[in-house]
Design an enzyme around this catalytic site. Structure first.
Site, PDB file in Angstrom:
ATOM      1  N   GLY A 303      46.700  66.873 -11.754  1.00  0.00           N
ATOM      2  CA  GLY A 303      47.027  65.562 -10.392  1.00  0.00           C
ATOM      3  C   GLY A 303      45.479  65.476 -10.218  1.00  0.00           C
ATOM      4  O   GLY A 303      44.448  66.621  -9.336  1.00  0.00           O
ATOM      5  N   CYS A 306      45.048  67.497  -6.874  1.00  0.00           N
ATOM      6  CA  CYS A 306      45.480  68.927  -6.655  1.00  0.00           C
ATOM      7  C   CYS A 306      44.082  69.501  -6.935  1.00  0.00           C
ATOM      8  O   CYS A 306      42.687  69.679  -7.372  1.00  0.00           O
ATOM      9  CB  CYS A 306      46.048  69.150  -8.138  1.00  0.00           C
ATOM     10  SG  CYS A 306      46.934  68.491  -8.889  1.00  0.00           S
ATOM     11  N   GLY A 365      51.338  59.743  -9.983  1.00  0.00           N
ATOM     12  CA  GLY A 365      51.054  59.979  -8.423  1.00  0.00           C
ATOM     13  C   GLY A 365      50.308  58.674  -7.757  1.00  0.00           C
ATOM     14  O   GLY A 365      50.166  57.531  -7.247  1.00  0.00           O
ATOM     15  N   ARG A 390      48.188  62.045  -0.099  1.00  0.00           N
ATOM     16  CA  ARG A 390      48.238  63.365  -0.132  1.00  0.00           C
ATOM     17  C   ARG A 390      48.777  64.106  -1.268  1.00  0.00           C
ATOM     18  O   ARG A 390      49.874  63.940  -2.082  1.00  0.00           O
ATOM     19  CB  ARG A 390      48.594  63.759   1.215  1.00  0.00           C
ATOM     20  CG  ARG A 390      49.605  63.915   1.417  1.00  0.00           C
ATOM     21  CD  ARG A 390      50.279  63.967   2.650  1.00  0.00           C
ATOM     22  NE  ARG A 390      51.120  64.443   3.146  1.00  0.00           N
ATOM     23  CZ  ARG A 390      51.628  63.973   4.207  1.00  0.00           C
ATOM     24  NH1 ARG A 390      50.984  63.791   5.695  1.00  0.00           N
ATOM     25  NH2 ARG A 390      53.076  64.445   5.071  1.00  0.00           N
ATOM     26  N   MET A 392      51.282  66.959  -2.634  1.00  0.00           N
ATOM     27  CA  MET A 392      52.280  68.551  -2.044  1.00  0.00           C
ATOM     28  C   MET A 392      51.604  69.309  -0.988  1.00  0.00           C
ATOM     29  O   MET A 392      52.787  69.860  -0.740  1.00  0.00           O
ATOM     30  CB  MET A 392      53.624  68.286  -2.836  1.00  0.00           C
ATOM     31  CG  MET A 392      53.765  66.893  -3.204  1.00  0.00           C
ATOM     32  SD  MET A 392      54.813  65.823  -1.983  1.00  0.00           S
ATOM     33  CE  MET A 392      55.101  66.772  -0.305  1.00  0.00           C
ATOM     34  N   ARG A 406      57.281  75.346  -3.645  1.00  0.00           N
ATOM     35  CA  ARG A 406      56.975  73.957  -4.603  1.00  0.00           C
ATOM     36  C   ARG A 406      55.314  75.138  -4.833  1.00  0.00           C
ATOM     37  O   ARG A 406      55.393  75.898  -6.285  1.00  0.00           O
ATOM     38  CB  ARG A 406      56.159  72.662  -4.342  1.00  0.00           C
ATOM     39  CG  ARG A 406      56.011  72.048  -5.355  1.00  0.00           C
ATOM     40  CD  ARG A 406      55.288  70.555  -5.385  1.00  0.00           C
ATOM     41  NE  ARG A 406      54.969  70.431  -6.443  1.00  0.00           N
ATOM     42  CZ  ARG A 406      54.660  70.345  -7.158  1.00  0.00           C
ATOM     43  NH1 ARG A 406      55.950  69.483  -8.074  1.00  0.00           N
ATOM     44  NH2 ARG A 406      53.275  69.880  -7.812  1.00  0.00           N
ATOM     45  N   GLU A 468      28.967  57.905 -24.110  1.00  0.00           N
ATOM     46  CA  GLU A 468      28.535  56.532 -24.506  1.00  0.00           C
ATOM     47  C   GLU A 468      29.580  55.452 -24.568  1.00  0.00           C
ATOM     48  O   GLU A 468      29.601  54.177 -24.123  1.00  0.00           O
ATOM     49  CB  GLU A 468      28.175  57.137 -26.191  1.00  0.00           C
ATOM     50  CG  GLU A 468      28.073  55.314 -26.714  1.00  0.00           C
ATOM     51  CD  GLU A 468      26.826  55.533 -28.225  1.00  0.00           C
ATOM     52  OE1 GLU A 468      26.346  56.373 -28.241  1.00  0.00           O
ATOM     53  OE2 GLU A 468      28.175  55.766 -29.199  1.00  0.00           O
TER      54      GLU A 468
END
Ligand code: XMP
Length: 486
Positions: A303, A306, A365, A390, A392, A406, A468
């Site tokens: 992410g 992240c 996100g 932001r 989580m 989480r 390239e």
């Protein structure tokens, strides 16, 4: 195995930027491909996009806007159960023909309370019911506009209310609303108890979004995120008619998470998507041990916000995670559990790559955080517009304390907070991204998602190739819309 061999035998863990899709013979023009797809065992979307369950991305407004374009919003869980349920209700009510979850008021409440209730739920009228749920009147914005706030609802409400029973057709409802020049038609049962409400606004919206993702009753689809350890939330979301539950942890291939998910699966018939997964083994274990799961959300640490892979040096880039989960499904002969590739999508090409790797949909996100409908504030910085975004697991999001489980490490942040360029409305973004995805499908020669799986062939780029295949050897003095995507 010796320690040196670990490095010698290390797998190549490629990311979106490392690969390119090779063009194939095509009979497909860029406006022809069908991008509809499966999102869970039982549910389908008209576009393969989900929005991340993050508190600067998906609340009711964005979920409504995205589902109207054919995608799916996943309401975040960084809030109380009541707050999340209220957001879900707002989505499910957005376009229902009959709203069953009617917000009512009683005759002895005050005008002030009626105004507050209408403002809180962003509605313009309330059926008035007595203690026995019997309909006794209706109060609208017009009734309260110039009324004394201390008056009782019974003093200002209309007592002569047009009603209908549940079998009413759309045409008949339109006729009654028009004939009486009214905006709301309460639905009552044989005892005169209110059981639903039809509003002119909802009827007018019907037909306006033909591509919308809808449930069997015509309401738009909505998903919601939960912690695997929060069965109470599942119950409340189920009562509020959530369509899909998304188990929302950074690393779901974990004994305690599996145990908790088994319990959830035992106690509900809801469709449960689990995640996030990063490996083949994780997907195999999920598919073989969690009977009935409806989808796999994959990708760890890719992410845009992240810092998991920086802080912990553990992670599984979304492309690699998708390929691994897709192989697990293939090997086990599982055809109806779709893969949602989550994290790191910056442009439509990344979406096509994720799908070619076996995903049915992608979750974004960053891209949706930049839209008008996301919850964050719009700000200007040096003359340009931005919105807040932001992770989580950022310090700011963790301060709310609701989604602490989480991420395993409580004391450190695994995400950052900042701003993303403003991108306009969800509809603008979806139009741009769908058009880009269809263009890739044209190059690949794929008419639909299944054909991308079959025909999408990868090339692996070298460092020279990566350089390239982007704009090079050109001086670009001004930054334009979209530059952040390359
Ligand atoms: P994009 O690239 O679209 O990715 O911004 C969104 C996904 O990132 C995950 N997510 C996080 N991962 N720390 C992480 O390591 C975080 O703070 C964080 N917040 C969200 C999540 O999977 C989301 O869908």
């Amino acid at each position: 195995m010796g320690f040196k061999e670990k490095l010698r035998d290390a797998e190549k863990v490629l990311t979106f930027n490392d690969v390119i899709l090779l063009p194939g013979f095509t009979t497909v023009e860029p406006d022809e491909p069908d991008v509809s797809t499966r999102v869970t065992r039982r549910r389908f979307l008209n576009i393969p996009f989900l929005s991340s369950p993050m508190d600067t991305v998906t609340e009711a407004e964005l979920a409504i806007a995205l589902a109207r374009t054919g995608g799916l919003g996943v309401i975040h869980r960084n809030c109380s159960i009541e707050e999340q349920v209220a957001m879900l209700r707002a989505v499910k009510r957005a376009e229902a023909f009959i709203i069953y979850d009617v917000i009512t008021i009683t005759p002895d409440q005050t005008v002030k309370e009626a105004i507050e209730l209408m403002e809180r739920h962003n509605i313009h009228g309330l059926p008035v019911v007595d203690k026995n749920e019997k309909l006794v009147g209706i109060i609208t914005g017009r009734d309260v506009r110039f009324a004394e706030h201390s008056l009782k609802v019974s003093d200002v409400m209309s007592k002569d209310v047009q009603t209908a029973d549940e079998d009413i057709t759309i045409e008949k409802a339109k006729e009654i609303l028009h004939a009486h020049r009214i905006e709301k038609l309460p639905i009552v049962n044989e005892k005169g108890h209110i059981i639903g409400l039809i509003t002119m606004k909802d009827l007018m919206l019907r037909g306006k979004y033909p591509n919308a993702a809808r449930d069997e009753e015509g309401r738009i689809l909505c998903a919601a995120a939960i912690s695997p350890f929060d069965e109470k939330r599942v119950e409340e979301l189920e009562k509020a008619n959530v369509d899909i539950i998304v188990i929302d942890v950074a690393h779901v291939h974990n004994a305690n998470c599996f145990k908790a998910i088994k319990s959830i699966l035992k106690n509900t018939n809801m469709e449960i998507v689990i995640g996030n997964l990063g490996t083949y083994e994780g997907a195999v274990d999920a598919l073989t041990q969690l009977d009935g799961i409806a989808g796999l959300r994959v990708g760890i640490g890719s992410g845009s916000i992240c810092t998991t892979s920086v802080v912990t040096r553990a992670g599984s880039p979304t492309l690699y995670a998708t390929l691994s989960a897709a192989d697990a499904c293939l090997e086990l002969g599982v055809k109806d559990v779709p893969i949602i590739a989550d994290g790191g999508i910056r442009n439509p090409g990344d979406i096509a790559v994720a799908i070619a790797a076996g995903a049915s949909c992608v979750m974004m996100g960053n891209i949706f955080a930049g839209t008008r409908e996301s919850p964050g504030h719009l700000i200007t910085l040096e003359g340009r517009y931005y919105k807040e975004y932001r992770g989580m697991a950022s310090h700011a999001a963790k301060r709310k304390l609701y989604a602490m489980d989480r991420y395993p490490a409580k004391a450190i942040a695994e995400g950052v907070e900042g701003y993303v360029p403003y991108r306009g409305t969800v509809e603008d973004v979806v139009t741009e991204f769908v058009s880009g995805l269809k263009a890739t499908m044209g190059y690949v020669g794929a008419r639909n998602i299944k054909e991308i799986w079959e025909k999408g062939k990868f090339g692996v780029l070298t460092q020279a190739g990566i350089r390239e295949t982007r704009p090079h050897d050109i001086f670009m003095p001004t930054r334009r819309f979209g530059d952040n995507e390359i």
